[in-house]
Every structure is written in C-alpha cells, then in structure tokens.
Design an enzyme around this catalytic site. Structure first.
Site, PDB file in Angstrom:
ATOM      1  CB  SER A 144      -0.967  -0.001   1.193  1.00  0.00           C
ATOM      2  OG  SER A 144      -0.270  -0.222   2.398  1.00  0.00           O
ATOM      3  CG  HIS A 195      -1.316   4.073   4.192  1.00  0.00           C
ATOM      4  ND1 HIS A 195      -2.562   3.929   4.766  1.00  0.00           N
ATOM      5  CD2 HIS A 195      -0.977   2.852   3.721  1.00  0.00           C
ATOM      6  CE1 HIS A 195      -2.953   2.669   4.636  1.00  0.00           C
ATOM      7  NE2 HIS A 195      -2.006   2.001   4.011  1.00  0.00           N
TER       8      HIS A 195
END
EC number: 3.4.21.105
Length: 316
Positions: A144, A195
């Site tokens: 991610s 992230h």
C-alpha cells in the site's frame, strides 16, 4: 519458502476473476508482472509474515535489511492482497501506458525500496520525538505504501478536478492526503506511517530531486531502450509512452483497455470505490468482530500478536 495450507481465499478468487474479466492481454506487462509477483508470494511466502515485515528494531537494530525487499510483496491475508492489487490494476493501466513499461518497472522497483526506507525514518523519528519506543517495534507489510506513491504520480499527471471522499468534494491534488486521513480514521489498525511514507516518496518524485536522480542512474540504459516489439518516445521528462504489438503485428490498444476498465468498476472512480469500501468497512465493523484485516495491514508487535492469539483460543 513455505507454502500456504489455508482454505479457499475469497479475496484471491475475486482478484483473479477481475483480472480475467479485463483480459490478461489487455493489462500492461509490468502491471501484470507486479500482480503475479504479489500473488506468488502470497501463495508461497518466502518467510513467515513476522520475519518479512519491516520495523526499526528488526531492520536497523538487528541489521535484517532484506526485509526491505520482502515486506512490499507480502500481505496479511487475501483481502489485504485483493484491495492492494485491485488498486494496482487501476493505477498500472493508467501510468504504465503513459510512462512506458521499462520506466514504470524502474519506478515500481525504486518506490518499493524507498517507501520502506522512509517508513523506517518516520518510525524512528516518531519514537525519538515522542519518547515512545514502541514505534520502533511496529512491523508493517504490504504494497500500500507503493500504491500511495503511485497515486501521487497519477494526480500529478492528471491534475485538476475534484474527487468525492466520504461525501466531501476534495481537489484532486489533495486527494492523497484526504485518503490518508479517511483510511486512518475509518480503519485505525492500518499503518499510517506506511501510507504517509508512500505519499512522501511520490512527492520526492514529482516535486523533489528523485526523478532527476533516477534519470541520472538510468542513463544510457533508458536511451537505448528501443528494442523488439516496443516503440519508446523520449523527451526531457523521460519516457512518455509506448506501443506494444501482438505477435501478428497488431498494436495493443491500452486506451480501449482503460475504457473497458470502467465496466468492471461499475464506472466508479478509484476515490468512489474507496468511499464505498470505507463505508462498508464501518458497517462491517459495527456488525461483526471477525471481519477481514483492513486495507493497509500493519502487523502488531510480537507481544500483541501473542495476546490476540491467546484471546482467540480462550474464546473457543
């Protein structure tokens, strides 16, 4: 290498069904290879997750730097893999067509390494500034972070306009930050630092020196990239596009693939899909305790994993 002995993985089946719905021949090669590598390591993990995840304690203090290579291609479960790879499909179809396969592969490799490095720096800084040693033990896996970096690139090449995130219109250039906050708010078990590391790497490429450094490192290899079956075009911004051909000489039309992609996404943009997924996650977590691990899976420290395992057995 240890092979998984789990039952049917619904997320993996859904991912494969969507890949075949688009058509393997319609997916650019590097995007398809990235999906294949991640699926392969999900089915055949190189090491157990706790020995593949990255943390300051494991990488820096114990000098286990191979985790930087292993962590992006390992996932917590089939749903973690599914959400990451569907997002990779969306971004890969757009970006690989624009940048060219070789440059896109270069980006994937560079971002995979750098997001891990930036993640470690963020966790180390947080531990020192906040005097919280636990930050050094937080262990993360998954693709991610790379996807957030690619999202920054996608917004850079397609600026302007608004996206809808949780019912609020957000300018496209701020979409990454809004998604970062939305995912962290709705699924607090996710790796915020992972992230954020992806966003920072993306900004290093679009606004900082990273692209120039990559250009310099690539050097003569990129300039001599006109080889069999592909036509590369170069300008001062790097490779700007390519055209693949079938074996009979017909060109592969990835623009048509991009339009057909709307069929299996129901015409929703990535942000609209994200909003639906987040709302579904909120509803699911309000109605069940045993839902899938959320997008952006982060492994808890070893003591927390042991506590959760004991709690699960006590409840049986």
């Amino acid at each position: 290498m240890q092979r998984r002995t789990r039952g049917i993985d619904t997320g993996l089946l859904l991912l494969l069904s969507q890949v075949f719905h688009i058509g393997i021949n319609n997916i650019p090669p590097v995007t398809l290879a990235t999906l294949a590598v991640n699926v392969w390591f999900f089915l055949n993990p190189w090491k157990p997750l706790y020995h593949s995840c990255i943390s300051v304690e494991k990488c820096y203090q114990q000098n286990d730097w191979q985790r930087l290579l292993l962590s992006p291609v390992h996932h917590g479960d089939d749903w973690h893999l599914y959400f990451n790879m569907v997002s990779m499909l969306w971004k890969g179809v757009k970006l690989e067509k624009r940048l060219g396969s070789r440059w896109f592969a270069y980006i994937i490799a560079t971002f995979s390494l750098l997001t891990g490095v930036v993640y470690l720096l963020l966790q180390f800084a947080s531990a020192e500034l906040m005097n919280q040693p636990d930050f050094k033990r937080n262990c993360a896996v998954g693709f991610s972070g790379v996807l957030f970096a690619l999202k920054v690139l996608s917004n850079h090449y397609c600026p302007g306009g608004f996206v809808n995130i949780l019912g609020f219109p957000v300018p496209n250039r701020f979409a990454c930050w809004a998604e970062l906050a939305a995912i962290h708010f709705c699924t607090p078990g996710t790796s915020f630092a992972g992230h954020l590391a992806g966003i920072l790497v993306g900004l290093m490429y679009t606004q900082g020196p990273l692209k120039k450094i990559m250009d310099a490192c690539a050097g003569i290899f990129i300039s001599n990239a006109g080889s069999s079956g592909q036509q590369y075009h170069f300008n001062n911004a790097g490779p700007s596009g390519y055209q693949n051909r079938y074996t009979d000489g017909r060109p592969v039309n990835y623009e048509a693939t991009y339009r057909n992609y709307d069929i299996y996404t129901a015409g929703l943009s990535e942000e609209e899909q994200l909003e639906r997924a987040l709302r579904a996650s909120i509803w699911d977590r309000g109605n069940t305790r045993n839902g899938p691990i959320p997008y952006g899976f982060r492994l808890p420290p070893e003591e927390e994993m042991r506590r959760q395992r004991l709690h699960r057995f006590d409840g049986q």
